[in-house]
Design a protein around this motif. Structure first.
Motif, PDB file in Angstrom:
ATOM      1  N   UNK A  22      31.366  13.780  30.228  1.00  0.00           N
ATOM      2  CA  UNK A  22      32.595  14.123  29.549  1.00  0.00           C
ATOM      3  C   UNK A  22      33.219  15.122  30.403  1.00  0.00           C
ATOM      4  N   UNK A  23      32.567  16.125  30.629  1.00  0.00           N
ATOM      5  CA  UNK A  23      32.985  17.393  31.006  1.00  0.00           C
ATOM      6  C   UNK A  23      33.215  17.389  32.751  1.00  0.00           C
ATOM      7  N   UNK A  24      33.036  16.396  33.233  1.00  0.00           N
ATOM      8  CA  UNK A  24      33.188  16.327  34.798  1.00  0.00           C
ATOM      9  C   UNK A  24      34.674  16.663  35.122  1.00  0.00           C
ATOM     10  N   UNK A  25      34.816  17.398  36.176  1.00  0.00           N
ATOM     11  CA  UNK A  25      36.268  17.252  36.659  1.00  0.00           C
ATOM     12  C   UNK A  25      36.898  16.168  37.296  1.00  0.00           C
ATOM     13  N   UNK A  26      38.167  15.675  36.789  1.00  0.00           N
ATOM     14  CA  UNK A  26      38.628  14.592  37.412  1.00  0.00           C
ATOM     15  C   UNK A  26      39.485  15.065  38.913  1.00  0.00           C
ATOM     16  N   UNK A  27      39.472  14.272  39.578  1.00  0.00           N
ATOM     17  CA  UNK A  27      40.338  14.493  40.878  1.00  0.00           C
ATOM     18  C   UNK A  27      41.601  14.498  40.667  1.00  0.00           C
ATOM     19  N   UNK A  28      42.247  15.396  41.478  1.00  0.00           N
ATOM     20  CA  UNK A  28      43.816  15.558  41.220  1.00  0.00           C
ATOM     21  C   UNK A  28      44.651  14.200  41.174  1.00  0.00           C
ATOM     22  N   UNK A  29      45.497  13.724  40.653  1.00  0.00           N
ATOM     23  CA  UNK A  29      46.290  12.613  40.755  1.00  0.00           C
ATOM     24  C   UNK A  29      46.970  12.393  42.037  1.00  0.00           C
ATOM     25  N   UNK A  30      47.461  11.374  42.479  1.00  0.00           N
ATOM     26  CA  UNK A  30      48.007  11.140  43.830  1.00  0.00           C
ATOM     27  C   UNK A  30      49.564  11.403  43.427  1.00  0.00           C
ATOM     28  N   UNK A  31      50.145  11.754  44.721  1.00  0.00           N
ATOM     29  CA  UNK A  31      51.743  11.864  44.252  1.00  0.00           C
ATOM     30  C   UNK A  31      52.535  10.919  43.562  1.00  0.00           C
ATOM     31  N   UNK A  32      51.933   9.377  43.945  1.00  0.00           N
ATOM     32  CA  UNK A  32      52.901   8.549  43.179  1.00  0.00           C
ATOM     33  C   UNK A  32      52.206   8.484  41.649  1.00  0.00           C
ATOM     34  N   UNK A  33      51.142   8.562  41.456  1.00  0.00           N
ATOM     35  CA  UNK A  33      50.647   8.705  40.131  1.00  0.00           C
ATOM     36  C   UNK A  33      51.321  10.058  39.344  1.00  0.00           C
ATOM     37  N   UNK A  34      51.429  11.028  40.047  1.00  0.00           N
ATOM     38  CA  UNK A  34      52.094  12.171  39.311  1.00  0.00           C
ATOM     39  C   UNK A  34      53.512  11.891  38.845  1.00  0.00           C
ATOM     40  N   UNK A  35      54.209  10.942  39.935  1.00  0.00           N
ATOM     41  CA  UNK A  35      55.483  11.048  39.783  1.00  0.00           C
ATOM     42  C   UNK A  35      55.699   9.916  38.526  1.00  0.00           C
ATOM     43  N   UNK A  36      54.756   9.177  38.442  1.00  0.00           N
ATOM     44  CA  UNK A  36      54.939   8.017  37.438  1.00  0.00           C
ATOM     45  C   UNK A  36      54.512   8.930  35.934  1.00  0.00           C
ATOM     46  N   UNK A  37      53.717   9.670  35.924  1.00  0.00           N
ATOM     47  CA  UNK A  37      53.612  10.523  34.814  1.00  0.00           C
ATOM     48  C   UNK A  37      54.634  11.331  34.361  1.00  0.00           C
ATOM     49  N   UNK A  38      55.399  12.012  35.346  1.00  0.00           N
ATOM     50  CA  UNK A  38      56.666  12.583  34.977  1.00  0.00           C
ATOM     51  C   UNK A  38      57.746  11.812  34.659  1.00  0.00           C
ATOM     52  N   UNK A  39      57.675  10.458  35.282  1.00  0.00           N
ATOM     53  CA  UNK A  39      58.916   9.694  34.699  1.00  0.00           C
ATOM     54  C   UNK A  39      58.546   9.219  33.255  1.00  0.00           C
ATOM     55  N   UNK A  40      57.157   8.739  32.987  1.00  0.00           N
ATOM     56  CA  UNK A  40      56.767   8.457  31.655  1.00  0.00           C
ATOM     57  C   UNK A  40      56.878   9.526  30.677  1.00  0.00           C
ATOM     58  N   UNK A  41      56.812  10.965  30.896  1.00  0.00           N
ATOM     59  CA  UNK A  41      56.996  11.771  30.018  1.00  0.00           C
ATOM     60  C   UNK A  41      58.488  12.100  29.761  1.00  0.00           C
ATOM     61  N   UNK A  42      59.356  11.850  30.726  1.00  0.00           N
ATOM     62  CA  UNK A  42      60.849  11.759  30.569  1.00  0.00           C
ATOM     63  C   UNK A  42      61.321  10.881  29.728  1.00  0.00           C
ATOM     64  N   UNK A  43      60.565   9.612  30.069  1.00  0.00           N
ATOM     65  CA  UNK A  43      61.144   8.557  28.865  1.00  0.00           C
ATOM     66  C   UNK A  43      60.728   8.702  27.572  1.00  0.00           C
ATOM     67  N   UNK A  44      59.478   9.332  27.477  1.00  0.00           N
ATOM     68  CA  UNK A  44      59.035   9.729  25.979  1.00  0.00           C
ATOM     69  C   UNK A  44      60.030  10.870  25.380  1.00  0.00           C
ATOM     70  N   UNK A  45      60.380  11.821  26.133  1.00  0.00           N
ATOM     71  CA  UNK A  45      61.105  12.805  25.418  1.00  0.00           C
ATOM     72  C   UNK A  45      62.580  12.111  25.123  1.00  0.00           C
ATOM     73  N   UNK A  46      63.096  11.483  26.192  1.00  0.00           N
ATOM     74  CA  UNK A  46      64.324  10.448  25.821  1.00  0.00           C
ATOM     75  C   UNK A  46      64.175   9.701  24.307  1.00  0.00           C
ATOM     76  N   UNK A  47      62.943   8.876  24.430  1.00  0.00           N
ATOM     77  CA  UNK A  47      62.567   8.309  23.161  1.00  0.00           C
ATOM     78  C   UNK A  47      62.759   9.061  21.761  1.00  0.00           C
ATOM     79  N   UNK A  48      62.182  10.200  22.003  1.00  0.00           N
ATOM     80  CA  UNK A  48      62.135  11.369  20.959  1.00  0.00           C
ATOM     81  C   UNK A  48      63.566  11.563  20.599  1.00  0.00           C
TER      82      UNK A  48
END
Length: 130
Positions: A22-48
């Motif tokens: 469980x404590x194994x280090x995960x690889x860095x997300x790809x740029x596409x995954x990071x962009x998708x995560x940023x959009x999901x965070x923005x959508x969650x903030x808007x939903x709030x």
């Protein structure tokens, strides 16, 4: 060894193995995954913000009903901040910098002297006498 101590030891060994995995280090997300995560965070903030707006509207409705139905309620205290509608969701991804503009290849500053000198280390930083 008794049967329960063997079970306890086996359980502790399994727990240690699970913690290690469980404590194994995960690889860095790809740029596409990071962009998708940023959009999901923005959508969650808007939903709030939308949820807060709906809550504000319902509180205003309840307060207005209370002032209308309660004779001792002070209608002058009806003031307060208006509910702010967040509007429709709009996400603009940040512009990607080119690698050279990001400073990925360039050193932070121009070197003013060579990295090594002819001065011995003892002469450059003399030892302090106690």
């Amino acid at each position: 060894m008794t049967r329960s101590s063997i079970r306890t030891s086996l359980l502790a060994l399994c727990a240690a193995a699970v913690c290690t995995v469980a404590s194994a280090k995960l690889p860095a997300p790809s740029p596409e995954a990071a962009a998708k995560a940023a959009e999901a965070a923005a959508k969650a903030a808007w939903a709030g913000k939308v949820d807060n707006y709906k809550l504000c509207l319902s509180q205003d409705k309840v307060a207005a009903h209370y002032r209308k139905t309660t004779p001792s309620a002070n209608p002058a205290a009806a003031g307060g901040a208006a509910c702010a509608d967040p509007g429709p969701f709009a996400y603009t991804p940040p512009a990607a910098k080119p690698a050279e503009a990001a400073g990925a290849h360039s050193p932070p500053g121009t070197a003013s002297s060579p990295p090594s000198t002819q001065v011995p280390a003892a002469a450059a930083a003399p030892a302090s006498k106690s």
